[in-house]
Design a protein around this motif. Structure first.
Motif, mmCIF file in Angstrom:
data_model
loop_
_atom_site.group_PDB
_atom_site.id
_atom_site.type_symbol
_atom_site.label_atom_id
_atom_site.label_comp_id
_atom_site.label_asym_id
_atom_site.label_seq_id
_atom_site.Cartn_x
_atom_site.Cartn_y
_atom_site.Cartn_z
ATOM 1 N N LEU A 18 9.183 -1.394 -6.428
ATOM 2 C CA LEU A 18 9.895 -0.838 -5.270
ATOM 3 C C LEU A 18 9.342 -1.430 -3.974
ATOM 4 O O LEU A 18 10.106 -1.858 -3.095
ATOM 5 C CB LEU A 18 9.767 0.688 -5.263
ATOM 6 C CG LEU A 18 10.458 1.456 -4.138
ATOM 7 C CD1 LEU A 18 11.962 1.261 -4.203
ATOM 8 C CD2 LEU A 18 10.116 2.933 -4.233
ATOM 9 N N ALA A 19 8.036 -1.468 -3.866
ATOM 10 C CA ALA A 19 7.401 -2.013 -2.668
ATOM 11 C C ALA A 19 7.724 -3.496 -2.516
ATOM 12 O O ALA A 19 8.056 -3.959 -1.411
ATOM 13 C CB ALA A 19 5.894 -1.796 -2.737
ATOM 14 N N ALA A 20 7.649 -4.232 -3.600
ATOM 15 C CA ALA A 20 7.942 -5.670 -3.536
ATOM 16 C C ALA A 20 9.388 -5.922 -3.140
ATOM 17 O O ALA A 20 9.669 -6.816 -2.336
ATOM 18 C CB ALA A 20 7.637 -6.316 -4.884
ATOM 19 N N ALA A 21 10.304 -5.142 -3.692
ATOM 20 C CA ALA A 21 11.726 -5.314 -3.381
ATOM 21 C C ALA A 21 12.009 -5.064 -1.903
ATOM 22 O O ALA A 21 12.914 -5.675 -1.323
ATOM 23 C CB ALA A 21 12.570 -4.375 -4.243
ATOM 24 N N GLN A 22 11.225 -4.185 -1.284
ATOM 25 C CA GLN A 22 11.435 -3.853 0.121
ATOM 26 C C GLN A 22 10.505 -4.648 1.046
ATOM 27 O O GLN A 22 10.604 -4.530 2.269
ATOM 28 C CB GLN A 22 11.233 -2.357 0.343
ATOM 29 C CG GLN A 22 12.247 -1.515 -0.398
ATOM 30 C CD GLN A 22 12.034 -0.024 -0.191
ATOM 31 O OE1 GLN A 22 11.326 0.404 0.720
ATOM 32 N NE2 GLN A 22 12.656 0.782 -1.025
ATOM 33 N N GLY A 23 9.602 -5.406 0.472
ATOM 34 C CA GLY A 23 8.667 -6.186 1.279
ATOM 35 C C GLY A 23 7.688 -5.334 2.057
ATOM 36 O O GLY A 23 7.329 -5.660 3.194
ATOM 37 N N ILE A 24 7.254 -4.240 1.444
ATOM 38 C CA ILE A 24 6.333 -3.311 2.106
ATOM 39 C C ILE A 24 5.175 -2.991 1.165
ATOM 40 O O ILE A 24 5.199 -3.340 -0.014
ATOM 41 C CB ILE A 24 7.057 -2.006 2.529
ATOM 42 C CG1 ILE A 24 7.707 -1.322 1.313
ATOM 43 C CG2 ILE A 24 8.093 -2.288 3.614
ATOM 44 C CD1 ILE A 24 8.385 -0.004 1.611
ATOM 45 N N SER A 25 4.187 -2.305 1.692
ATOM 46 C CA SER A 25 3.051 -1.904 0.860
ATOM 47 C C SER A 25 3.462 -0.754 -0.066
ATOM 48 O O SER A 25 4.469 -0.071 0.157
ATOM 49 C CB SER A 25 1.886 -1.431 1.744
ATOM 50 O OG SER A 25 2.220 -0.208 2.389
ATOM 51 N N LYS A 26 2.659 -0.551 -1.098
ATOM 52 C CA LYS A 26 2.928 0.571 -2.004
ATOM 53 C C LYS A 26 2.794 1.895 -1.257
ATOM 54 O O LYS A 26 3.560 2.826 -1.498
ATOM 55 C CB LYS A 26 1.988 0.522 -3.212
ATOM 56 C CG LYS A 26 2.322 -0.645 -4.122
ATOM 57 C CD LYS A 26 1.564 -0.764 -5.438
ATOM 58 C CE LYS A 26 0.346 -0.043 -5.704
ATOM 59 N NZ LYS A 26 -0.242 -0.317 -7.023
ATOM 60 N N ASN A 27 1.847 1.964 -0.337
ATOM 61 C CA ASN A 27 1.673 3.179 0.455
ATOM 62 C C ASN A 27 2.945 3.476 1.249
ATOM 63 O O ASN A 27 3.437 4.607 1.262
ATOM 64 C CB ASN A 27 0.478 3.029 1.394
ATOM 65 C CG ASN A 27 0.190 4.299 2.151
ATOM 66 O OD1 ASN A 27 -0.247 5.280 1.563
ATOM 67 N ND2 ASN A 27 0.440 4.291 3.453
ATOM 68 N N GLU A 28 3.486 2.460 1.915
ATOM 69 C CA GLU A 28 4.702 2.646 2.711
ATOM 70 C C GLU A 28 5.886 2.992 1.813
ATOM 71 O O GLU A 28 6.719 3.828 2.167
ATOM 72 C CB GLU A 28 5.012 1.401 3.546
ATOM 73 C CG GLU A 28 6.243 1.527 4.421
ATOM 74 C CD GLU A 28 6.147 2.615 5.497
ATOM 75 O OE1 GLU A 28 7.204 3.084 5.948
ATOM 76 O OE2 GLU A 28 5.017 2.986 5.879
ATOM 77 N N ALA A 29 5.963 2.378 0.630
ATOM 78 C CA ALA A 29 7.049 2.685 -0.306
ATOM 79 C C ALA A 29 6.986 4.147 -0.735
ATOM 80 O O ALA A 29 8.015 4.832 -0.805
ATOM 81 C CB ALA A 29 6.984 1.768 -1.521
ATOM 82 N N ALA A 30 5.785 4.643 -1.003
ATOM 83 C CA ALA A 30 5.627 6.046 -1.394
ATOM 84 C C ALA A 30 6.015 6.971 -0.240
ATOM 85 O O ALA A 30 6.719 7.974 -0.436
ATOM 86 C CB ALA A 30 4.192 6.314 -1.838
ATOM 87 N N LEU A 31 5.588 6.633 0.978
ATOM 88 C CA LEU A 31 5.935 7.448 2.143
ATOM 89 C C LEU A 31 7.449 7.490 2.358
ATOM 90 O O LEU A 31 8.024 8.556 2.619
ATOM 91 C CB LEU A 31 5.245 6.922 3.397
ATOM 92 C CG LEU A 31 3.735 7.098 3.458
ATOM 93 C CD1 LEU A 31 3.171 6.382 4.679
ATOM 94 C CD2 LEU A 31 3.355 8.561 3.467
#
Length: 67
Positions: A18-31
């Motif tokens: 999910l984070a990779a698909a959005q180009g964000i960190s895992k922390n940001e993806a969880a938030l």
């Protein structure tokens, strides 16, 4: 405030993807997932409330029209 999020291997892989698909960190993806879920719950509650209000207000009219 900090918090530990415990994930199994499958959940971690999903979060990583999910984070990779959005180009964000895992922390940001969880938030973002938390915020989106909270918004959906709030929206669903609003829809239920508005539906109840509409039924109370227009229920008798709808019953008459159905006859």
């Amino acid at each position: 405030m900090s918090m530990t999020l415990r994930l199994d291997d499958e959940q971690d892989a999903e979060l990583t993807a999910l984070a990779a698909a959005q180009g964000i960190s895992k922390n940001e993806a969880a938030l973002r997932a938390i915020r989106e879920s909270a918004a959906r719950v709030s929206s669903d509650a609003d829809v239920r409330r508005l539906t109840r209000e509409a039924i109370e207000r227009y229920g008798p009219l709808l019953d008459r029209l159905a006859q």
